[in-house]
Design an enzyme around this catalytic site. Structure first.
Site, PDB file in Angstrom:
ATOM      1  N   HIS A  33       0.982  -1.056   0.106  1.00 57.61           N
ATOM      2  CA  HIS A  33      -0.012   0.028  -0.038  1.00 57.61           C
ATOM      3  C   HIS A  33       0.727   1.267  -0.272  1.00 57.61           C
ATOM      4  CE1 HIS A  33      -2.636  -3.099   2.248  1.00 57.61           C
ATOM      5  NE2 HIS A  33      -3.446  -2.630   1.123  1.00 57.61           N
ATOM      6  N   SER A 181       1.248  -9.042   1.074  1.00 58.28           N
ATOM      7  CA  SER A 181      -0.149  -8.982   1.101  1.00 58.28           C
ATOM      8  C   SER A 181      -0.604  -9.014   2.649  1.00 58.28           C
ATOM      9  CB  SER A 181      -0.588 -10.364   0.415  1.00 58.28           C
ATOM     10  OG  SER A 181      -1.833 -10.726   1.073  1.00 58.28           O
ATOM     11  N   SER A 182      -1.672  -8.314   2.928  1.00 57.12           N
ATOM     12  CA  SER A 182      -2.094  -8.602   4.390  1.00 57.12           C
ATOM     13  C   SER A 182      -2.369 -10.225   5.031  1.00 57.12           C
ATOM     14  CB  SER A 182      -3.742  -7.705   4.225  1.00 57.12           C
ATOM     15  OG  SER A 182      -3.856  -6.880   3.735  1.00 57.12           O
TER      16      SER A 182
END
Ligand code: PAF
Length: 277
Positions: A33, A181-182
């Site tokens: 992000h 990635s989360s």
């Protein structure tokens, strides 16, 4: 840093200020992000991050339940990346009543992840259209890690003449190749150790294509051989798809995405690499 939870509030704050750059997220922010935010910051304007775990894009209630938001942590992250505002609505703000109107991007949504996650891309396209309506961005930033999502959004914007430029941002990887990635946070240490094999598999397929094979099956076999050496992986799909339509290809004669989804325990990982002949 402005933090707004209501649609009226964010509209009031943005009213008339231009250009607006939107980074849509579901929170649990990481340097993937961060790269979207840095690209937005570089391009200039009022940079807004939306943080909303969108219930209508989850095909499994247990997956939705695992997404938790730590707003004070995410706020500090946005601040560190020079963002100007956060829009973090509650589900009732975005969906005061069960929605009767959806955005469906046919074709692109039906391949790859779409085959295994019914309704997922309809939920994504619908919430992104709503976020565009709410914040009125001039530009919006999406990661290439979710290449199919990116293609769905690009097509939606083209088909519906939405006045927003979609800016793709390259995948950010750990030093061992694992795409950020989360979901990576949910990997057990042993799963985390083997997880980079997914990227290595895609790279093995890409090497085949670089060496000149035009038969996608040969490249897929090379990737399968890598994944077969990691018995922990349960492969959902491993395919070579047209980069624009996401449909499987019979021959390599244009840009393709080598894409895979695979499970490690109850964590679903996706990744892809682009190959342009
Ligand atoms: O990629 C995501 O985080 C989500 O799918 C998005 C684009 C924010 C829509 O909920």
């Amino acid at each position: 840093m402005i933090v707004e939870a209501t649609i009226a509030g964010i509209r009031r704050r943005l009213g008339g200020r231009r250009p607006v750059a939107l980074v849509p997220t579901m929170g649990a922010l990481h340097e993937g992000h961060g790269a979207l935010m840095d690209a937005a910051r570089r391009d200039g304007g009022i940079c807004v991050v939306s943080i909303f775990v969108n219930p209508i894009q989850f095909d499994r209630p247990d997956d939705y339940a695992k997404y938790t938001i730590d707003l004070s942590r995410d706020k500090a992250f946005c601040e560190a990346h020079g963002m100007d505002a956060i829009f973090a609505p509650a589900p009732e703000e975005m969906y005061p009543q069960p929605p009767a109107t959806f955005v469906e991007v046919s074709g692109i949504s039906e391949h790859l992840c779409g085959r295994f996650r019914p309704g997922h891309f309809r939920g994504v396209a619908t919430v992104v259209a709503k976020l565009f309506q709410i914040t009125g961005p001039d530009r919006a930033y999406f990661g290439e890690k979710d290449a199919q999502q990116l293609a769905v959004i690009e097509r939606m914007v083209a088909d519906l003449n939405m006045p927003v430029a979609i800016v793709p941002v390259p995948t950010v990887r750990e030093p061992d190749g694992l795409a950020l990635s989360s979901r990576n946070r949910r990997l057990a240490p042993e799963q985390r150790r083997v997880a980079p094999a997914l990227y290595r598999a895609l790279e093995a397929a890409k090497r085949q294509l670089e060496q000149g094979t035009s038969d996608p099956r040969v490249a897929v076999q090379a990737a399968e051989a890598v994944l077969a050496s990691v018995p922990e992986f349960r492969v959902e799909y491993l395919e070579i798809a047209c980069a624009a339509s996401m449909a499987p290809v019979e021959r390599i004669d244009g840009p393709v995405r080598i894409a895979a989804a695979a499970w490690l325990g109850d964590v679903r990982l996706i990744d892809n690499v682009l190959f342009t002949p």
